[in-house]
Motif scaffolding. Structure first.
Motif, PDB file in Angstrom:
ATOM      1  N   ALA A  49       0.835  -1.207   0.000  1.00 54.85           N
ATOM      2  CA  ALA A  49       0.000   0.000   0.000  1.00 54.85           C
ATOM      3  C   ALA A  49       0.870   1.259   0.000  1.00 54.85           C
ATOM      4  O   ALA A  49       0.573   2.231  -0.712  1.00 54.85           O
ATOM      5  CB  ALA A  49      -0.930  -0.010   1.215  1.00 54.85           C
ATOM      6  N   TYR A  50       1.939   1.234   0.792  1.00 55.63           N
ATOM      7  CA  TYR A  50       2.842   2.395   0.864  1.00 55.63           C
ATOM      8  C   TYR A  50       3.553   2.619  -0.466  1.00 55.63           C
ATOM      9  O   TYR A  50       3.646   3.755  -0.957  1.00 55.63           O
ATOM     10  CB  TYR A  50       3.859   2.169   1.981  1.00 55.63           C
ATOM     11  N   ASP A  51       4.052   1.538  -1.069  1.00 57.26           N
ATOM     12  CA  ASP A  51       4.767   1.661  -2.348  1.00 57.26           C
ATOM     13  C   ASP A  51       3.847   2.174  -3.449  1.00 57.26           C
ATOM     14  O   ASP A  51       4.232   3.032  -4.253  1.00 57.26           O
ATOM     15  CB  ASP A  51       5.365   0.311  -2.752  1.00 57.26           C
ATOM     16  N   ILE A  52       2.634   1.650  -3.479  1.00 57.46           N
ATOM     17  CA  ILE A  52       1.692   2.062  -4.524  1.00 57.46           C
ATOM     18  C   ILE A  52       1.296   3.520  -4.353  1.00 57.46           C
ATOM     19  O   ILE A  52       1.125   4.262  -5.335  1.00 57.46           O
ATOM     20  CB  ILE A  52       0.449   1.139  -4.518  1.00 57.46           C
ATOM     21  N   GLN A  53       1.145   3.941  -3.120  1.00 54.27           N
ATOM     22  CA  GLN A  53       0.759   5.327  -2.863  1.00 54.27           C
ATOM     23  C   GLN A  53       1.784   6.301  -3.432  1.00 54.27           C
ATOM     24  O   GLN A  53       1.447   7.410  -3.849  1.00 54.27           O
ATOM     25  CB  GLN A  53       0.588   5.548  -1.355  1.00 54.27           C
ATOM     26  N   LYS A  54       3.053   5.888  -3.446  1.00 56.88           N
ATOM     27  CA  LYS A  54       4.113   6.755  -3.949  1.00 56.88           C
ATOM     28  C   LYS A  54       4.166   6.812  -5.469  1.00 56.88           C
ATOM     29  O   LYS A  54       4.818   7.688  -6.030  1.00 56.88           O
ATOM     30  CB  LYS A  54       5.469   6.267  -3.421  1.00 56.88           C
ATOM     31  N   ASN A 105      -3.452  12.894 -17.327  1.00 60.27           N
ATOM     32  CA  ASN A 105      -4.443  11.822 -17.388  1.00 60.27           C
ATOM     33  C   ASN A 105      -4.010  10.649 -16.515  1.00 60.27           C
ATOM     34  O   ASN A 105      -2.840  10.246 -16.534  1.00 60.27           O
ATOM     35  CB  ASN A 105      -4.596  11.337 -18.837  1.00 60.27           C
ATOM     36  N   VAL A 106      -4.959  10.109 -15.751  1.00 54.84           N
ATOM     37  CA  VAL A 106      -4.662   8.941 -14.920  1.00 54.84           C
ATOM     38  C   VAL A 106      -4.441   7.729 -15.822  1.00 54.84           C
ATOM     39  O   VAL A 106      -5.272   7.406 -16.665  1.00 54.84           O
ATOM     40  CB  VAL A 106      -5.805   8.665 -13.925  1.00 54.84           C
ATOM     41  N   ILE A 107      -3.306   7.054 -15.650  1.00 51.09           N
ATOM     42  CA  ILE A 107      -2.968   5.949 -16.540  1.00 51.09           C
ATOM     43  C   ILE A 107      -2.939   4.598 -15.834  1.00 51.09           C
ATOM     44  O   ILE A 107      -2.887   3.558 -16.501  1.00 51.09           O
ATOM     45  CB  ILE A 107      -1.610   6.191 -17.239  1.00 51.09           C
ATOM     46  N   ILE A 108      -2.969   4.586 -14.513  1.00 44.71           N
ATOM     47  CA  ILE A 108      -2.985   3.307 -13.795  1.00 44.71           C
ATOM     48  C   ILE A 108      -4.072   3.328 -12.729  1.00 44.71           C
ATOM     49  O   ILE A 108      -4.438   4.376 -12.217  1.00 44.71           O
ATOM     50  CB  ILE A 108      -1.624   2.981 -13.131  1.00 44.71           C
ATOM     51  N   ASP A 109      -4.581   2.137 -12.430  1.00 42.54           N
ATOM     52  CA  ASP A 109      -5.587   1.975 -11.393  1.00 42.54           C
ATOM     53  C   ASP A 109      -4.882   1.386 -10.167  1.00 42.54           C
ATOM     54  O   ASP A 109      -4.534   0.199 -10.143  1.00 42.54           O
ATOM     55  CB  ASP A 109      -6.694   1.039 -11.883  1.00 42.54           C
ATOM     56  N   LYS A 110      -4.667   2.203  -9.151  1.00 39.83           N
ATOM     57  CA  LYS A 110      -3.881   1.773  -7.993  1.00 39.83           C
ATOM     58  C   LYS A 110      -4.572   0.670  -7.200  1.00 39.83           C
ATOM     59  O   LYS A 110      -3.907  -0.218  -6.642  1.00 39.83           O
ATOM     60  CB  LYS A 110      -3.578   2.967  -7.093  1.00 39.83           C
ATOM     61  N   LYS A 111      -5.909   0.698  -7.123  1.00 37.02           N
ATOM     62  CA  LYS A 111      -6.632  -0.334  -6.383  1.00 37.02           C
ATOM     63  C   LYS A 111      -6.462  -1.703  -7.052  1.00 37.02           C
ATOM     64  O   LYS A 111      -6.237  -2.716  -6.387  1.00 37.02           O
ATOM     65  CB  LYS A 111      -8.120   0.020  -6.291  1.00 37.02           C
ATOM     66  N   ARG A 112      -6.583  -1.709  -8.378  1.00 37.00           N
ATOM     67  CA  ARG A 112      -6.406  -2.968  -9.118  1.00 37.00           C
ATOM     68  C   ARG A 112      -4.967  -3.448  -8.999  1.00 37.00           C
ATOM     69  O   ARG A 112      -4.706  -4.650  -8.861  1.00 37.00           O
ATOM     70  CB  ARG A 112      -6.783  -2.765 -10.580  1.00 37.00           C
ATOM     71  N   LEU A 113      -4.035  -2.524  -9.043  1.00 33.01           N
ATOM     72  CA  LEU A 113      -2.622  -2.870  -8.928  1.00 33.01           C
ATOM     73  C   LEU A 113      -2.323  -3.491  -7.565  1.00 33.01           C
ATOM     74  O   LEU A 113      -1.614  -4.498  -7.458  1.00 33.01           O
ATOM     75  CB  LEU A 113      -1.769  -1.617  -9.144  1.00 33.01           C
ATOM     76  N   GLU A 114      -2.901  -2.901  -6.516  1.00 31.68           N
ATOM     77  CA  GLU A 114      -2.702  -3.427  -5.162  1.00 31.68           C
ATOM     78  C   GLU A 114      -3.268  -4.837  -5.040  1.00 31.68           C
ATOM     79  O   GLU A 114      -2.641  -5.731  -4.431  1.00 31.68           O
ATOM     80  CB  GLU A 114      -3.363  -2.501  -4.142  1.00 31.68           C
ATOM     81  N   LYS A 115      -4.417  -5.058  -5.624  1.00 34.52           N
ATOM     82  CA  LYS A 115      -5.051  -6.383  -5.574  1.00 34.52           C
ATOM     83  C   LYS A 115      -4.169  -7.429  -6.251  1.00 34.52           C
ATOM     84  O   LYS A 115      -3.970  -8.538  -5.725  1.00 34.52           O
ATOM     85  CB  LYS A 115      -6.415  -6.313  -6.259  1.00 34.52           C
ATOM     86  N   ILE A 116      -3.620  -7.094  -7.416  1.00 34.40           N
ATOM     87  CA  ILE A 116      -2.776  -8.030  -8.164  1.00 34.40           C
ATOM     88  C   ILE A 116      -1.497  -8.339  -7.390  1.00 34.40           C
ATOM     89  O   ILE A 116      -1.053  -9.492  -7.317  1.00 34.40           O
ATOM     90  CB  ILE A 116      -2.454  -7.461  -9.557  1.00 34.40           C
TER      91      ILE A 116
END
Length: 336
Positions: A123-128, A137-148
């Protein structure tokens, strides 16, 4: 002189061809489709395709499909109908893993301290992560990335989560359309590259072989690294952990190098030749200024905005030099 197998001799010629020839345009959709017959079966040599990828790269429009073959997500011997079945199976298996994770998540949270620490780290790494392009433009979905990433951590016992995986999986998310593709492509990438970016499996071996390679090809540099520069090579582990991701000027350059690593051309463990080539870029500065390990590490960390084709060409040149020598057995086993 090392006796080369026919395959290695061909690889040497391919390396020389790549170094000397002006790069042709990357493989586009029309050419890629031409590699297969009307049933989707491979009509060209797999080696021929891989050599073309080494020499030319892939157009973004074919990269995702091509990577499914390169990683082993698809079999090279499969038909179009069989690949549709594989896609469906991969999606269902991913969904089943997600359901399993939901069921055991409370248990993991209550009984496994490591899980909680890893989840917080992810969670900390993704937040950064910066999630926008140059236009905002938003290019990544952080929630989906965290789940994977969490699912990968729970399911992949060989490759525990390590800092930097979030950046790697982000590139797979940018390339693939669906979450199950992102998940499986990353798993197969780790396997195909022999877990060379995993700290507890391949990174130490890469660093040891890099030291051996420097000792063999560049004794003068090696002597400095053993003296004033002691420990510098071992400090370069982030290169391997991130598969050189931070050294390039664009994501396209990262994908370009990674797809070469997936081809296995011109040799196994090409990533160590890449690292050697990067060290050669700072060699003159290191020797002239008699840099210590801290100075060497700083110079290496300043290697950014590199061009993938230039680096691949330099590493191919190192390979062409290597196979002309009486290579010691450890290097022969590792590369040849």
């Amino acid at each position: 002189m090392t006796t080369l197998s026919p395959e290695n001799s061909l690889s040497a010629r391919w390396s020389a061809s790549f170094i000397l020839a002006k790069r042709k345009p990357p493989i586009d959709k029309t050419e890629w489709d031409g590699f297969f017959d009307e049933n989707g079966l491979l009509a060209k040599s797999r080696d021929l395709i891989c050599v073309n990828i080494l020499e030319r790269g892939l157009h973004p429009f074919v990269r995702t499909e091509a990577w499914k073959f390169l990683t082993g997500y698809y079999s090279w011997q499969s038909s179009q109908d069989e690949r549709l079945t594989v896609d469906s199976m991969r999606r269902k298996n991913y969904e089943a893993l997600c359901e399993m994770y939901k069921k055991i998540q409370p248990l993991l949270e209550n009984l496994h301290r490591d899980f909680m620490e890893t989840r917080n780290s992810i969670a900390y790494d993704i937040q950064k992560l910066y999630d926008k392009d140059h236009l905002g433009n938003v290019i990544i979905d952080k929630k989906r990335l965290e789940k994977i990433l969490l699912l990968s951590y729970v399911c992949n016992t060989q490759a525990e989560y390590q800092q930097g995986f979030h950046e790697m999986v982000m590139l797979f998310q940018l390339m693939a359309e669906h979450d199950h593709e992102t998940f499986w492509l990353f798993q197969f990438f780790l396997q195909k590259t022999e877990h060379s970016c995993v700290i507890k499996i391949g990174v130490g071996k890469n660093l040891d072989m890099l030291n051996t390679l420097i000792n063999f090809l560049d004794p003068v540099f090696a002597e400095h690294l053993r003296g004033k520069g002691a420990g510098a090579v071992q400090s370069l582990f982030p290169w391997f952990c991130l598969c050189f991701q931070r050294a390039f000027k664009s994501f396209d350059d990262v994908w370009r190098l990674w797809e070469v690593l997936l081809t296995g051309k011109p040799c196994r463990n090409f990533q160590v030749l890449v690292a050697y080539s990067m060290l050669q870029m700072v060699r003159e500065q290191v020797l002239q200024e008699s840099l210590t390990s801290d100075g060497i590490l700083l110079a290496c960390n300043n290697l950014i905005d590199l061009d993938a084709d230039v680096l691949i060409s330099a590493a191919c040149l190192v390979y062409a030099e290597l196979i002309q020598k009486d290579v010691p057995q450890p290097l022969k086993d590792f590369f040849l």
